[in-house]
Motif scaffolding. Sequence first.
Motif, PDB file in Angstrom:
ATOM      1  N   GLN A  48     -41.405-101.027  11.888  1.00 47.71           N
ATOM      2  CA  GLN A  48     -40.709 -99.957  12.234  1.00 47.71           C
ATOM      3  C   GLN A  48     -41.602 -98.807  12.610  1.00 47.71           C
ATOM      4  N   CYS A  49     -42.842 -98.887  11.801  1.00 49.66           N
ATOM      5  CA  CYS A  49     -43.893 -97.584  11.987  1.00 49.66           C
ATOM      6  C   CYS A  49     -45.076 -98.508  11.850  1.00 49.66           C
ATOM      7  N   PRO A  50     -46.243 -97.772  12.153  1.00 47.37           N
ATOM      8  CA  PRO A  50     -47.634 -98.051  11.819  1.00 47.37           C
ATOM      9  C   PRO A  50     -47.813 -98.504  10.495  1.00 47.37           C
ATOM     10  N   CYS A  51     -48.386 -99.747  10.254  1.00 53.81           N
ATOM     11  CA  CYS A  51     -48.557-100.234   8.678  1.00 53.81           C
ATOM     12  C   CYS A  51     -49.727-101.025   8.560  1.00 53.81           C
ATOM     13  N   LEU A  52     -50.436-100.786   7.340  1.00 48.75           N
ATOM     14  CA  LEU A  52     -51.532-101.585   7.437  1.00 48.75           C
ATOM     15  C   LEU A  52     -51.077-102.906   6.409  1.00 48.75           C
ATOM     16  N   THR A  53     -51.553-103.875   6.948  1.00 46.55           N
ATOM     17  CA  THR A  53     -51.200-105.079   6.428  1.00 46.55           C
ATOM     18  C   THR A  53     -52.457-105.880   5.717  1.00 46.55           C
ATOM     19  N   LEU A  54     -52.390-106.300   4.466  1.00 47.86           N
ATOM     20  CA  LEU A  54     -53.334-107.083   3.860  1.00 47.86           C
ATOM     21  C   LEU A  54     -52.911-108.480   3.473  1.00 47.86           C
ATOM     22  N   GLU A  55     -54.047-109.203   4.175  1.00 45.24           N
ATOM     23  CA  GLU A  55     -53.564-110.855   3.813  1.00 45.24           C
ATOM     24  C   GLU A  55     -54.757-111.279   2.897  1.00 45.24           C
ATOM     25  N   ILE A  56     -54.511-111.408   1.706  1.00 47.06           N
ATOM     26  CA  ILE A  56     -55.058-111.802   0.678  1.00 47.06           C
ATOM     27  C   ILE A  56     -55.020-113.342   0.470  1.00 47.06           C
ATOM     28  N   GLU A  57     -56.246-114.187   0.307  1.00 47.89           N
ATOM     29  CA  GLU A  57     -56.043-115.596   0.166  1.00 47.89           C
ATOM     30  C   GLU A  57     -56.382-115.703  -1.330  1.00 47.89           C
ATOM     31  N   MET A  58     -55.525-116.517  -1.800  1.00 48.44           N
ATOM     32  CA  MET A  58     -55.801-116.839  -3.462  1.00 48.44           C
ATOM     33  C   MET A  58     -55.829-118.250  -3.655  1.00 48.44           C
ATOM     34  N   ILE A  59     -55.795-118.498  -5.005  1.00 45.07           N
ATOM     35  CA  ILE A  59     -55.505-120.093  -5.281  1.00 45.07           C
ATOM     36  C   ILE A  59     -54.388-120.646  -4.652  1.00 45.07           C
ATOM     37  N   SER A  60     -54.361-121.694  -3.826  1.00 42.78           N
ATOM     38  CA  SER A  60     -53.340-122.241  -3.174  1.00 42.78           C
ATOM     39  C   SER A  60     -53.186-124.113  -3.718  1.00 42.78           C
ATOM     40  N   ILE A  61     -52.025-124.086  -4.307  1.00 42.17           N
ATOM     41  CA  ILE A  61     -52.045-125.780  -4.602  1.00 42.17           C
ATOM     42  C   ILE A  61     -50.671-126.115  -3.875  1.00 42.17           C
ATOM     43  N   GLU A  62     -50.724-127.322  -3.353  1.00 41.67           N
ATOM     44  CA  GLU A  62     -49.482-127.810  -2.977  1.00 41.67           C
ATOM     45  C   GLU A  62     -48.608-128.204  -4.135  1.00 41.67           C
ATOM     46  N   LEU A  63     -47.114-127.787  -3.984  1.00 40.51           N
ATOM     47  CA  LEU A  63     -46.359-128.140  -5.068  1.00 40.51           C
ATOM     48  C   LEU A  63     -45.783-130.006  -4.956  1.00 40.51           C
ATOM     49  N   PRO A  64     -45.347-130.368  -5.888  1.00 40.03           N
ATOM     50  CA  PRO A  64     -44.803-131.619  -6.059  1.00 40.03           C
ATOM     51  C   PRO A  64     -43.489-131.365  -5.325  1.00 40.03           C
ATOM     52  N   PRO A  65     -42.575-132.461  -5.333  1.00 44.34           N
ATOM     53  CA  PRO A  65     -41.183-132.514  -4.614  1.00 44.34           C
ATOM     54  C   PRO A  65     -40.256-131.238  -5.219  1.00 44.34           C
ATOM     55  N   LEU A  66     -39.811-130.384  -4.586  1.00 41.17           N
ATOM     56  CA  LEU A  66     -39.103-129.190  -4.936  1.00 41.17           C
ATOM     57  C   LEU A  66     -37.998-129.849  -5.853  1.00 41.17           C
ATOM     58  N   LYS A  67     -37.302-130.830  -5.483  1.00 41.88           N
ATOM     59  CA  LYS A  67     -35.992-131.321  -6.286  1.00 41.88           C
ATOM     60  C   LYS A  67     -36.414-131.807  -7.598  1.00 41.88           C
ATOM     61  N   GLN A  68     -37.656-132.383  -7.785  1.00 44.90           N
ATOM     62  CA  GLN A  68     -38.155-132.954  -9.387  1.00 44.90           C
ATOM     63  C   GLN A  68     -38.513-131.460  -9.871  1.00 44.90           C
ATOM     64  N   LEU A  69     -39.215-130.696  -9.189  1.00 46.16           N
ATOM     65  CA  LEU A  69     -39.495-129.346  -9.954  1.00 46.16           C
ATOM     66  C   LEU A  69     -38.455-128.342 -10.428  1.00 46.16           C
ATOM     67  N   ARG A  70     -37.373-128.458  -9.432  1.00 51.09           N
ATOM     68  CA  ARG A  70     -36.281-127.673  -9.776  1.00 51.09           C
ATOM     69  C   ARG A  70     -35.560-128.284 -10.988  1.00 51.09           C
ATOM     70  N   THR A  71     -35.491-129.433 -10.979  1.00 50.43           N
ATOM     71  CA  THR A  71     -34.857-130.183 -12.079  1.00 50.43           C
ATOM     72  C   THR A  71     -35.541-129.857 -13.567  1.00 50.43           C
ATOM     73  N   THR A  72     -36.936-129.850 -13.413  1.00 46.21           N
ATOM     74  CA  THR A  72     -37.561-129.668 -14.669  1.00 46.21           C
ATOM     75  C   THR A  72     -37.491-127.998 -15.057  1.00 46.21           C
ATOM     76  N   ILE A  73     -37.626-127.181 -14.037  1.00 50.33           N
ATOM     77  CA  ILE A  73     -37.233-126.073 -14.253  1.00 50.33           C
ATOM     78  C   ILE A  73     -35.854-125.427 -14.860  1.00 50.33           C
ATOM     79  N   ASP A  74     -34.993-125.914 -14.332  1.00 50.11           N
ATOM     80  CA  ASP A  74     -33.606-125.779 -14.583  1.00 50.11           C
ATOM     81  C   ASP A  74     -33.460-126.338 -16.362  1.00 50.11           C
ATOM     82  N   ARG A  75     -33.984-127.273 -16.700  1.00 57.37           N
ATOM     83  CA  ARG A  75     -34.020-127.796 -18.173  1.00 57.37           C
ATOM     84  C   ARG A  75     -34.777-126.882 -19.012  1.00 57.37           C
ATOM     85  N   MET A  76     -35.890-126.454 -18.376  1.00 57.45           N
ATOM     86  CA  MET A  76     -36.669-125.430 -19.272  1.00 57.45           C
ATOM     87  C   MET A  76     -36.032-124.131 -19.330  1.00 57.45           C
ATOM     88  N   ARG A  77     -35.254-123.619 -18.138  1.00 60.29           N
ATOM     89  CA  ARG A  77     -34.599-122.397 -18.358  1.00 60.29           C
ATOM     90  C   ARG A  77     -33.347-122.487 -19.470  1.00 60.29           C
TER      91      ARG A  77
END
Length: 193
Positions: A48-77
């Motif tokens: 909407q106005c001039p903006c300085l955008t920073l794109e920072i590349e970090m460690i990136s790891i592909e996640l396992p299937p989200l459904k499996q991950l969500r089930t695990t996190i919901d139990r941990m929660r």
Amino acid sequence: MFFSEYQMVGLDDDHKDIYLGFGAANLARSLVTLKSAKSLKMKLTKKQCPCLTLEIEMISIELPPLKQLRTTIDRMRTMASEVVLRASAEGRLTLQIKTDMAKVSTRFKDLRVEAFGGPIDHSDSETETQVNEDTSRVCYCRVDTKKLSIFLSADQISHNRTVCSIVHKRLVILCLQTEENVKLQCFISGIVY
């Protein structure tokens, strides 16, 4: 002097200069994460106005299937309000919670690692080290379990892949890419004691 590569484009041949003014303190706070970054791209953009955008590349790891991950996190929660996400350069992702009664870990292995900029130190590592694992090749961050669960509920959206980037001890960045090449990003701040 500071940048080995840059590109400047003005309005036309007579107006080639681009001026940018910003508070140095604000930029310094944004660049704290550079200690573990693989690369940095600074762009002058116009939202909407001039903006300085920073794109920072970090460690990136592909996640396992989200459904499996969500089930695990919901139990941990149900047991803990915080979870430690730990990713290694070898493609292992560990989710760990601690309570007064137990310590629960779930490990996923052989995940695709896109980039790894390892952390600076592990003086107060929060997770148990696996046998023969090089701690300089591991990043972790403690986050709110409920916030992570909310993002993982996006498993209902048709998507190609989901990538997790971790800024050591500070931030977890989750990116879901849909089949229509739309990206949904979620930034979860780390919990620091």
